[in-house]
Scaffold this active site. Structure first.
Site, PDB file in Angstrom:
ATOM      1  CG  HIS A 373      99.047 -24.803   8.200  1.00 19.87           C
ATOM      2  ND1 HIS A 373      99.334 -24.807   9.551  1.00 19.87           N
ATOM      3  CD2 HIS A 373      97.728 -25.074   8.097  1.00 19.87           C
ATOM      4  CE1 HIS A 373      98.234 -25.090  10.221  1.00 19.87           C
ATOM      5  NE2 HIS A 373      97.242 -25.251   9.365  1.00 19.87           N
ATOM      6  CE  LYS A 564     113.877 -27.551  11.762  1.00 20.14           C
ATOM      7  NZ  LYS A 564     113.033 -26.408  12.026  1.00 20.14           N
ATOM      8  NE  ARG A 565     108.659 -35.014   5.976  1.00 26.06           N
ATOM      9  CZ  ARG A 565     107.608 -35.546   5.372  1.00 26.06           C
ATOM     10  NH1 ARG A 565     106.505 -35.815   6.056  1.00 26.06           N
ATOM     11  NH2 ARG A 565     107.638 -35.848   4.086  1.00 26.06           N
ATOM     12  CE  LYS A 570     110.421 -28.256   7.201  1.00 28.90           C
ATOM     13  NZ  LYS A 570     109.692 -27.471   8.227  1.00 28.90           N
ATOM     14  CB  THR A 672     105.233 -26.406  16.179  1.00 26.99           C
ATOM     15  OG1 THR A 672     105.390 -27.412  15.174  1.00 26.99           O
ATOM     16  CG2 THR A 672     104.065 -25.514  15.816  1.00 26.99           C
ATOM     17  CE  LYS A 676     106.126 -29.887  19.132  1.00 24.63           C
ATOM     18  NZ  LYS A 676     106.026 -30.670  17.886  1.00 24.63           N
TER      19      LYS A 676
HETATM   20  N1  N85 Z   1     103.197 -27.176   7.356  1.00 29.12           N
HETATM   21  C1  N85 Z   1     103.039 -28.504   7.225  1.00 29.12           C
HETATM   22  O1  N85 Z   1     103.362 -29.284   8.086  1.00 29.12           O
HETATM   23  N2  N85 Z   1     102.475 -28.934   6.051  1.00 29.12           N
HETATM   24  C2  N85 Z   1     102.137 -30.210   5.792  1.00 29.12           C
HETATM   25  O2  N85 Z   1     102.307 -31.121   6.571  1.00 29.12           O
HETATM   26  C3  N85 Z   1     101.558 -30.515   4.493  1.00 29.12           C
HETATM   27  C4  N85 Z   1     101.572 -29.748   3.366  1.00 29.12           C
HETATM   28  C5  N85 Z   1     100.942 -30.488   2.384  1.00 29.12           C
HETATM   29  C6  N85 Z   1     100.668 -30.234   1.057  1.00 29.12           C
HETATM   30  C7  N85 Z   1     103.743 -26.626   8.575  1.00 29.12           C
HETATM   31  C8  N85 Z   1     100.003 -31.210   0.323  1.00 29.12           C
HETATM   32  C9  N85 Z   1      99.654 -32.409   0.910  1.00 29.12           C
HETATM   33  C10 N85 Z   1      99.945 -32.656   2.259  1.00 29.12           C
HETATM   34  C11 N85 Z   1     100.590 -31.682   2.968  1.00 29.12           C
HETATM   35  C12 N85 Z   1     104.602 -25.412   8.315  1.00 29.12           C
HETATM   36  O3  N85 Z   1     105.649 -25.734   7.414  1.00 29.12           O
HETATM   37  C13 N85 Z   1     105.182 -24.976   9.643  1.00 29.12           C
HETATM   38  O4  N85 Z   1     105.952 -23.803   9.510  1.00 29.12           O
HETATM   39  N3  N85 Z   1     100.974 -31.666   4.253  1.00 29.12           N
HETATM   40  C14 N85 Z   1     104.051 -24.733  10.642  1.00 29.12           C
HETATM   41  O5  N85 Z   1     104.576 -24.528  11.928  1.00 29.12           O
HETATM   42  C15 N85 Z   1     103.138 -25.932  10.701  1.00 29.12           C
HETATM   43  O6  N85 Z   1     102.659 -26.261   9.412  1.00 29.12           O
HETATM   44  C16 N85 Z   1     101.924 -25.696  11.588  1.00 29.12           C
HETATM   45  O7  N85 Z   1     101.308 -24.509  11.249  1.00 29.12           O
END
Ligand code: N85
Length: 828
Positions: A373, A564-565, A570, A672, A676
């Site tokens: 991802h 978004k985050r 971003k 994503t 939406k």
């Molecule tokens: N990635 C994403 O949401 N990643 C996490 O939530 C996440 C990374 C991570 C690393 C998103 C260590 C510990 C916990 C963690 C991408 O940024 C988007 O572009 N949590 C993408 O649309 C989405 O994943 C779904 O594929």
């Protein structure tokens, strides 16, 4: 209930006890209220009524849930376990009501209690067991799997505390614990009979049996119980209910028996906490791994419990014969977070079920599939080898063995190429030895996929190029999608009604049907009604913004939204620079042809990510200054929406005119939220990044506001990036930077935004904010112009919705099912 005899369901083969009419809803509501919950009329609090309604709905779910489980039991289809540390489910009540097609009856029944479905639905806390895109994707996937009737079980952790709640104090983010289970949760079913034991620490011994065969025993372990809680996942009006199984950790009874016996009772009880802590809290990082011991414990806890669950079901049905295991099972790894599954499956097969290494490896590499991802290096998981040695000694041995055999193959393929060997090794030996979880995931999987076309290409050409060269056949793309039930039908009933007047309801199961809206884009009467729906959705969004941030949005203005985050890549900063620029124009009186806008930002910053938190503070300071200035009020308003979550997005995406997807090209794997917004008729301003590229292709370049460098240009420019020169050469950007640097937005905290200014001016600014400023501002002028042409805007808005069919997670899941999971569902 009229009588207690079961009746045949519409599906024919199953018997149902519960009626779906208003009368049975009313009597069930009363029964649950008075008997299950033990309440009287004086307790007519919304919370109790919500719970009674949830239980009434749940009973009907449970019937279909048992039917589905039985059917899977007898038909023995190939099954998939979707392993994920995150499932961002949001609310369940409304979703179940829609999917079981019982909204009308429930609403009627509720009138007798004098309360609306909306009021009760608002009592439900979001199940916020995820950070952002990755967790929400898992939730959309479960919805699509159930709606397509395919046997996929989600496996995750039942965190006591989900994603933190965000408050804003004096402009700063403050994190509060998310006690989402405090009022109980009617959607969780404890299944203690399926409790598993997960081992930690200890050491390994080798026994040689009478035939001379080696057996490894992992002993003197600290064991932790994994207790499953099952959440029903209903499909859309198809009587299928799948399962999300969430594990809660608990101490074993023997826990620290030694300490008990040594008389240190209180220490021993306190040590129970160590076991219970595992499932206590979700790590709130969405793009960085911080290497915490507890996080690795969570990963192994989820993985081991889930694999044991699948294997023990297999053994109870098929005995110890694993010959057909890989024909009937598949594991999808949601990023590397559960990638230890590769080593754990080997351990279970070799140690617990006494299969040979080679046979076990065949099974493992025929059942494991890995989804990546992110390309951001800081999000790539590496665990210190020393941590593994102590916590998971047996797993470390297995990883060493996997790596030795793998490196042997690499050496055969590229004799003498030690650089390549070093680069591909599962163990990074360049410093303190670390385990590269992505390498483990690739080596042990038969499928590796990215989440949008560009992202997959960048994986193949960049990050994983060595592996792509070795195993091109493993790599594939699965562009993300979102469920059109929650993200259109439910969240936008107004638009849904209008769509169904035009083209009937088949789009709910086949979103490509939305194409048929295209001719209506030209119809001026339809445009007018389309805009009227948007208008009323904007009113709902304005109420949300007013309620949470105090800022008044005028629904005549353009609603420009980025939620978004919060992360530098971003580029919320680019958005804020644009806002400051507009404000500067207002101050200068340069307002001819300026389209009035309301700019909304929202999102959480990881608690330890100082720069992201400062971006929130800057947004709030800029907003305060502008909103308090009467010169701006008819042209520009700015709000930061606190505590952005799934439920907020349901209102936000329906009421948005302009969707901001402005990441530095090459950095956002897919996105994503962009999908939406598009589904709900927003136009996008975006870079050529992630799924934006495919969105633009689907809707047509003329219906998408493209700006900025592409991924290749970003990489080329990086070598000679000179933001100081760009700023000096752009009067508008110079002014904006001067305002920031002179403390215009400091509000008494002198110099607080210095690090932001410094980052923008740095030649090492990874996100190259200054590089895209001019293009962004100019494109925003074009956005404003188009917005003033109401009919043209409506036309493009309709075309966006009409072209969004590809971004249904049903399409994505069909691709996973046929191309990766190889399910014989006949849905392809
Ligand atoms: N990635 C994403 O949401 N990643 C996490 O939530 C996440 C990374 C991570 C690393 C998103 C260590 C510990 C916990 C963690 C991408 O940024 C988007 O572009 N949590 C993408 O649309 C989405 O994943 C779904 O594929």
């Amino acid at each position: 209930m009229s009588d207690h005899k079961p009746h045949d369901s519409e599906a024919g083969t199953h018997q149902r006890w519960l009626e779906m009419d208003k009368e049975s809803f009313t009597s069930d509501l009363e029964r649950h209220f008075h008997f299950t919950l033990g309440r009287d009329q004086i307790d007519h609090s919304h919370l109790y009524l919500y719970t009674a309604a949830a239980l009434t709905v749940r009973d009907r779910l449970v019937e279909r849930w048992r039917e589905t489980r039985q059917r899977y039991h007898y038909e023995k289809p190939k099954r998939v376990a979707y392993l994920s540390l995150e499932f961002l489910m949001g609310r369940a009540l409304n979703n179940s009501v829609m999917n079981l097609d019982m909204e009308e009856q429930l609403r009627e029944a509720l009138t007798e209690f004098g309360v609306s479905l909306e009021t009760l639905a608002d009592e439900e806390r979001d199940a916020g067991l995820g950070n952002g895109g990755l967790g929400r994707l898992a939730a959309c996937f479960l919805d699509s799997c159930a709606s397509l009737g395919i046997p996929v079980t989600g496996y995750g952790i039942l965190y006591d505390y989900g994603m933190f709640r965000q408050r804003i104090r004096n402009g700063y983010q403050v994190e509060l614990p998310d006690q989402w289970l405090r009022n109980g949760n009617p959607w969780l079913f404890e299944a203690p009979q399926d409790t598993r034991v997960v081992k930690f620490f200890g050491h390994t011994n080798v026994d040689i049996d009478t035939k001379g065969k080696r057996h490894v025993r992992w002993t003197d372990t600290h064991d932790v119980l994994a207790i499953p809680y099952d959440m029903p996942v209903p499909g859309f009006q198809n009587d299928v209910v799948n399962t999300l199984r969430l594990w809660k950790s608990a101490a074993t009874e023997e826990f620290n028996l030694d300490e008990f016996n040594a008389g240190s009772y209180t220490e021993a009880v306190a040590a129970k906490n160590a076991a219970e802590q595992i499932s206590m809290v979700l790590y709130p990082n969405d793009a960085s791994e911080n290497g915490k011991i507890l996080r690795l414990r969570q990963q192994y806890f989820l993985t081991s419990a889930s694999l044991q669950d699948v294997l023990s079901r297999w053994v109870s049905r098929s005995g110890l014969d694993f010959d057909h295991f890989a024909d009937k099972n598949c594991f999808q790894l949601n990023d590397t977070h559960p990638a230890i599954a590769i080593a754990e499956l080997m351990r279970l097969l070799v140690d617990d079920y006494a299969l040979s290494w080679n046979r076990s490896w065949e099974i493992t590499t025929a059942t494991m599939a890995y989804t990546n991802h992110t390309l951001l290096p800081e999000a790539l998981e590496c665990w210190p080898l020393a941590m593994f040695r102590e916590m998971l000694p047996r797993l470390l041995e297995i990883i060493h063995e996997i790596n030795a055999r793998f490196l042997h193959d690499v050496a055969n393929r590229w004799p003498g190429d030690t650089d390549r060997l070093r680069a591909m090794s599962i163990i990074d030996e360049s410093g303190h030895p670390q385990i590269r979880m992505a390498h483990l995931a690739i080596v042990g999987s038969f499928s590796v996929n990215g989440v949008a076309a560009l992202h997959t290409e960048l994986l193949k050409k960049g990050l994983f190029r060595n592996f792509y060269e070795l195993w091109p056949e493993k790599f594939n793309n699965k562009t993300n999608g979102v469920t059109p039930r929650r993200w259109l039908a439910f969240c936008n009933p107004g638009l849904t009604g209008l769509i169904e007047e035009a083209i009937d309801g088949s789009w709910r199961n086949d979103l490509s049907e939305l194409q048929r809206l295209k001719p209506f884009a030209e119809d001026s009467d339809f445009q007018t009604r389309w805009l009227a729906v948007k208008q009323s959705n904007k009113e709902a969004l304005a109420r949300l913004v007013k309620g949470r941030s105090g800022v008044r949005f005028d629904t005549e203005m353009l609603f420009d939204v980025q939620v978004k985050r919060i992360h530098e890549y971003k580029r919320q900063l680019l958005n804020i620079l644009h806002v400051i620029h507009l404000y500067d124009r207002i101050l200068k009186g340069d307002i001819d042809n300026m389209t009035p806008r309301c700019v909304l930002l929202g999102g959480k910053a990881a608690p330890g990510y100082q720069m992201a938190k400062l971006i929130i503070k800057l947004t709030n300071n800029v907003a305060t200054l502008i909103n308090d200035d009467p010169r701006a009020s008819s042209l520009l308003r700015v709000a930061f929406l606190p505590d952005y979550n799934v439920t907020a997005m349901e209102i936000i995406c329906a009421g948005t005119d302009l969707s901001e997807q402005i990441s530095t090209a090459g950095k956002e794997a897919s996105g994503t939220g962009n999908m939406k917004f598009m589904m709900n008729g927003a136009l996008t301003i975006g870079t050529l990044d992630g799924a934006n590229i495919e969105i633009r292709e689907a809707v047509g370049a003329e219906n998408f506001f493209l700006f900025g460098l592409n991924a290749e240009e970003v990489e080329t420019l990086r070598k000679s990036y000179d933001p100081a020169r760009i700023i000096a050469g752009d009067e508008d950007l110079s002014t904006v930077m001067t305002m920031l640097e002179k403390g215009f937005f400091d509000q008494g905290e002198s110099g607080i935004f210095e690090s932001i200014c410094h980052a923008i001016r740095s030649p090492h600014d990874q996100w190259m904010t200054a590089a895209d400023f001019r293009a962004f501002v100019d494109t925003q002028v074009a956005v404003g112009e188009l917005f003033r042409n109401r009919s043209e805007w409506a036309r493009k808005s309709i075309l966006n919705t009409a072209s969004s069919g590809y971004f249904s997670s049903d399409r994505t899941i069909r691709e996973y099912a046929t191309e990766i999971w190889k399910l014989d569902t006949g849905i392809g």
